[in-house]
Design an enzyme around this catalytic site. Structure first.
Site, short mmCIF file in Angstrom:
data_model
loop_
_atom_site.label_atom_id
_atom_site.label_comp_id
_atom_site.label_asym_id
_atom_site.label_seq_id
_atom_site.Cartn_x
_atom_site.Cartn_y
_atom_site.Cartn_z
CD GLN A 57 33.43 46.88 36.53
OE1 GLN A 57 32.60 46.15 37.40
NE2 GLN A 57 33.40 46.37 35.52
CG ASP A 112 32.82 37.04 31.13
OD1 ASP A 112 31.89 36.27 30.60
OD2 ASP A 112 31.93 36.83 32.38
CG ASP A 181 26.73 37.78 32.53
OD1 ASP A 181 27.12 37.32 33.93
OD2 ASP A 181 27.80 37.26 31.74
N PRO A 188 27.78 49.54 40.48
CG PRO A 188 29.54 49.10 38.21
CD PRO A 188 28.89 48.62 39.76
N1 SPD Z 1 29.10 36.62 42.89
C1 SPD Z 1 29.90 35.72 41.05
C2 SPD Z 1 28.49 36.51 40.43
C3 SPD Z 1 28.82 36.83 39.58
C4 SPD Z 1 27.74 36.71 37.76
N2 SPD Z 1 28.24 37.05 36.91
C5 SPD Z 1 29.65 36.12 36.38
C6 SPD Z 1 29.52 37.50 34.89
C7 SPD Z 1 30.05 35.95 34.15
N3 SPD Z 1 30.41 36.09 32.75
#
Ligand code: SPD
Length: 300
Positions: A57, A112, A181, A188
């Site tokens: 990405q 993250d 998450d 992906p």
């Molecule tokens: N449009 C935002 C969707 C984000 C979902 N995941 C975010 C990751 C943060 N840990």
């Protein structure tokens, strides 16, 4: 100057960094996430900190005036320094206060580290696996989001740079809680919203396990919420959607969907964590009170 980046963020979208006519005392640069043909989020940026194309990405990190550092994947806002706590606390603490005694937790995506930071606040948790497909996200977070990534070096955390779908399939009956998450349902992440994946998640959970997936905005992604709720409901005995307010996500109203083999999230255990900024037992219970238009999306 006007630079346009083509992205696939939520149907029709682009990201623009463009000048505006503000006074010279402020940066003229803006990050804009075009969320659909009629809706965008704009953040003034002080500077671009990092930009790359990984194997999976595009990834950008900006310093914004309003929300601190901003992580963008494939043109979509992933997290910011100032509002990340809402999403990370609600994705982790709601399921971890639903399970009476969680020992082993798997996070799919979430490179993250924000969800990991929250999970390790739970004294009962002995092992946390992070299965993130893109190792460059982990490294960027360590560098540009040190507080968000601060739990990644905890001794209970095992980092697997791996395809979460494959990882889940290869680890039957191993986890008490699985948290998905994911990025938005493009590229992906598409497979993380499929019924086959939820079936695999159910197999990777212990007989009383439970899962939560982030499931986007009830304003912007209604069909996805209908589909996801139905799919999880076909696999798990109990399915519950809950809400939180995330300022930098499309429309601000964000949903999470829980699939549980045994435990109900409507009667949480007393809070085991002190230092939260959004989560509390009261917020936990209130998050399951759905406005009628959201109830309609998940009616079975
Ligand atoms: N449009 C935002 C969707 C984000 C979902 N995941 C975010 C990751 C943060 N840990």
């Amino acid at each position: 100057m006007r630079v346009w980046y083509n992205t696939d963020c939520i149907d029709v979208s682009t990201v623009a960094i463009e000048e505006d006519a503000s006074p010279m005392t402020r940066s003229h640069l803006w990050f804009t996430e075009y969320q659909n043909e009629n809706l965008s989020l704009g953040l003034r940026i002080n500077q671009s900190l990092y930009s790359t194309q990984t194997q999976y990405q595009s990834m950008d990190v900006y310093e914004t005036e309003q929300y601190g550092n901003l992580l963008v994947l494939d043109g979509c806002v992933m997290t910011t320094d100032k509002d990340e706590f809402v999403y990370h606390e609600m994705l982790s603490h709601v399921p971890l206060h639903t399970h009476p005694n969680p020992h082993s937790v798997l996070v799919v995506g979430g490179g993250d580290g924000g969800v990991i930071r929250e999970i390790i606040k739970h004294p009962s948790v002995e092992r946390v696996v992070l299965a993130e497909i893109d190792g460059e996200v982990i490294e960027a977070s360590r560098r540009y989001f040190p507080y968000i990534a601060s739990g990644l070096d905890d001794s209970r955390v095992e980092i697997q740079v791996a395809d979460g779908i494959q990882y889940v399939a290869q680890h039957p009956e191993e986890f008490d809680v699985i948290l998905v998450d994911s990025t938005d349902p493009i590229g992906p992440a598409v497979g993380l919203f499929a019924r086959e994946f939820y079936e695999s998640v159910a197999r990777a959970l212990k007989p009383d396990g439970l899962m939560v997936a982030q499931t986007e905005s009830p304003f912007a992604n209604q069909q996805l919420i209908r589909d996801t709720s139905a799919r999880i409901g076909e696999v798990f005995a109990n399915v519950h959607l809950y809400l939180a307010f995330v300022p930098t996500y499309p429309t601000g109203m964000w949903s999470f969907t829980m699939g549980s083999k045994k435990y109900s999230p409507l009667d949480p255990v007393p809070s085991r964590v002190q230092d939260t900024k959004y989560y509390s037992t009261e917020v936990h219970k209130a998050a399951f009170a759905l406005p009628p238009f959201v109830q309609e999306l998940v009616r079975r």
